[in-house]
Design a protein around this motif. Sequence first.
Motif, short mmCIF file in Angstrom:
data_model
loop_
_atom_site.label_atom_id
_atom_site.label_comp_id
_atom_site.label_asym_id
_atom_site.label_seq_id
_atom_site.Cartn_x
_atom_site.Cartn_y
_atom_site.Cartn_z
N VAL A 614 0.82 -1.22 0.00
CA VAL A 614 0.00 0.00 0.00
C VAL A 614 0.85 1.27 0.00
N SER A 615 2.15 1.12 -0.26
CA SER A 615 2.99 2.31 -0.36
C SER A 615 2.62 3.13 -1.59
N SER A 616 2.00 2.49 -2.56
CA SER A 616 1.48 3.18 -3.74
C SER A 616 0.18 2.48 -4.14
N ARG A 617 -0.57 3.10 -5.03
CA ARG A 617 -1.85 2.52 -5.43
C ARG A 617 -1.63 1.19 -6.15
N ASP A 620 -4.74 -2.11 -11.19
CA ASP A 620 -6.13 -2.55 -11.34
C ASP A 620 -6.24 -4.07 -11.34
N SER A 621 -5.24 -4.73 -11.94
CA SER A 621 -5.28 -6.19 -11.97
C SER A 621 -5.13 -6.77 -10.57
N GLU A 622 -4.30 -6.13 -9.73
CA GLU A 622 -4.14 -6.59 -8.35
C GLU A 622 -5.42 -6.41 -7.55
N VAL A 623 -6.06 -5.28 -7.76
CA VAL A 623 -7.33 -5.03 -7.07
C VAL A 623 -8.38 -6.05 -7.51
N GLU A 624 -8.40 -6.35 -8.79
CA GLU A 624 -9.37 -7.32 -9.29
C GLU A 624 -9.09 -8.71 -8.73
#
Length: 839
Positions: A614-617, A620-624
């Motif tokens: 979480v040091s950076s956003r 999208d693939s990781e969030v998915e």
Amino acid sequence: MLISKNWITSILNRTSGSQADWSVTDDEFDKGFVRVGFETEGFAPIEETTGPLVIGRVDSIEELTGFKKPIRHCFVDVGDANGTGEKQSIVCGARNFTEGDLVVVSLPGTVLPGGFAISARETYGRMSAGMICSAAELGLCDKQTKGIITLDESAGQPGDDARAVMGLCDTVFDVNVTPDRGYALSARGLVREIASSFDLDYTDPAADPSVAGISVTAPEPAGELIPVELEQETKAIRFGLAKVTGCKAGVESPIWLQRELMLCGQRPVNAATDVTNYVMMLLGQPMHAFDAAKIDGGLVVRNATAGQTLVTLDGVERTLDGEDVVICDNTGIQSLAGVMGGVTSEISDGTEDVFLEAATWDPVTVARASRRHKLTSEASRRFERSVDPALVDTALDIATSLLVQIAGGTIEPARTVVGEVPAMPQVPMPATKPGHIAGKAISDTTVINRLEEVGCTVDNSDGELTVTPPTWRSDITMHADLVEEVLRLEGLEDIPSVTPTAPAGRGLSVAQKRRRAVGHALAYNGYLEIIPTPFIANDVFDVWGLDKDDPRRTTVKVLNPLEADHAQLGSTLLPAMLEAVGRNAARGNADVTLFGVAQVVQARGGGISPMLDVSSRPADSEVEDLKNTLPAQPLHVATVGVGKLEPTGPSASDSVYDWSDAVDAALTVARATGTHATVTQAEQLPWHPGRCAAILVDGEVVGYAGELHPQILDKAELPARTCAMEMDLSKLLSATPVLPAPVLSPFPALLQDVALVVDEDTPAEEVRATVQEAAGELVETVELFDIYRSESLGEGKKSLAFALKFRAGDRTLTDDECNEAKNKAVAAAADKHGAVQRA
């Protein structure tokens, strides 16, 4: 935690400073805890003893025989307290004292706690003019101890008042210690908090035991005592072992130590055990005493082999799990680490050589073992909240010194300590952060002083603080924790209250309005709302007889459950709803109609969720990927009902809740969400196969309703004929409303009935739908109002009676128009379902 006020004040009064005679009232003391964020469950003074309570010396003992229990007739020297100076005649049943012992005597005229008045009377053929007292009789504990109180020679002379010796002028506080503040489960931690609350000097008893009245005489450790191996898989942090040899067997602890233990809710046992419990209450470091003669070879700390057994000190044989951490010697398992010792190496009246153990165990491992075995001990309470790993050496020093002072013997210079004190993390924080969060000015100096007050080391670089928490504060891991410490010590009540301005909103969303409408609709129909528990029994689906591949079996398991037999999150609301029915029935409430709305948890089989950086956003693939591992949590609504529909009374009907009421509840939910639901016959456990309906919206099954299977009800010990409904409310809340707004017509309606005889297995809803469709636009509603069966209809036949309401929006209908429409409906039913109109 239970703790006496005098113990805390005595430690503070021994601290070097200006508070040698510091004291406050009980109410102020209680408010002091609250001021620094510790609520109390209340406080209670030791109940007063009035009258002549004195020290006495047992002069002679005569054993009386011929009675059902051992009785002794004693003459006790009470000095001049009895007014004559003669020996006092007392009959006593206790046997833990001998001639020459100092005891506590209540003379005639004494009133003990509970209003127990002492008077002279004849008993067992002797005159008894008083009583030799136990701790329970003086109000120091709730339960009877193993015998009367015996005092050491320093207590005083016969005839002296015993109140001061026994410390009867005291108050016991019950401090509510939250799980993140395990350090406060000790006099050490609570004294620190009271010192902060009243702005007093504080000396840590772990650094200087003399403030607790303890003189440490332990020698400097030299060499290894016995080999100790900590296996890595146990996650054990530190393990220390010391030894005292040549103790006097069967020695009791002094009354001052027993008193502190009793006021903390502990039962005195023997000198070695009492010392370990006292150190635990003083420092918060649980300890264990082994009979050294019963330990063979070195010790190994390892995970148990599943199926091994251990008889713990409470006398219960426990079958161990592969995740349990145990302490073993060459002969086998000696202790369940962090929870309770075993009887094999228990301290006995003949113990002379003692191993004293102090360790630091993994909190999660201890918590799971405690819950797994349903065995909560004072040790496990502390270990699962984290124990200061730096206390191991100090605890061994204090315990060995105390044991030698009480029971004699020699402290072995050799000592075994395995493991290092873990380094504490450094937490950065701007000095202005606490004031910014609180909305008030707090100087940098105040922030630093408050952090140092809780034991932190603070490095200040132009207002940027680097804070190292003390070893006993494992809960401090980020700047928010530091802010909390500063603000609670500054006074949470001093933080200004400013009501934020509410932003302009749009009201409830469509889904929220529908959710609220569902609750109102069911409540208006006589259902009482409950909040279903999210946890379900491990064997509930076995009781239901679900297939192995039934999707409802794919549940999310709880790693650290509150109850071992309810260790999974429900994929359906029915188990929790039925448990509520069972509780009501068990308490004599046989007529219930309940509803609940809650999320269920449906596992997707995505494995363990990854820990993202979480040091950076995250990408999208990781969030998915993360979302795909999380279980689905749709909102469900469920109802259960059984028994009579109306309260018993002279005008009440005999109607009972049946499967049709459960189906009607489902239709009520659909109408409340503005959707149109249809009903069809179905088979779905746990419902009765012949009395189960599937609820469909747009052709998709969204739930089931009906009567539950009698065999399942019997296995679950639930009332017969219990009915239930459950629907996926999320699908209804997101559906597009299809129910048209009602159109009011000024013209009258015409009502006609029709009864159709069909096969028994023909669903009534299908016949009703055919009748409504064939009757055309003139029919307003078609409702089933009766089902009739008889031999005259023929075997396997039933009669369905429908009420047809006809109405036109532009005219008054004639009987001929209605008859024509009805005849078309009858013909369609005959053609599609083989229906025959019943005359």
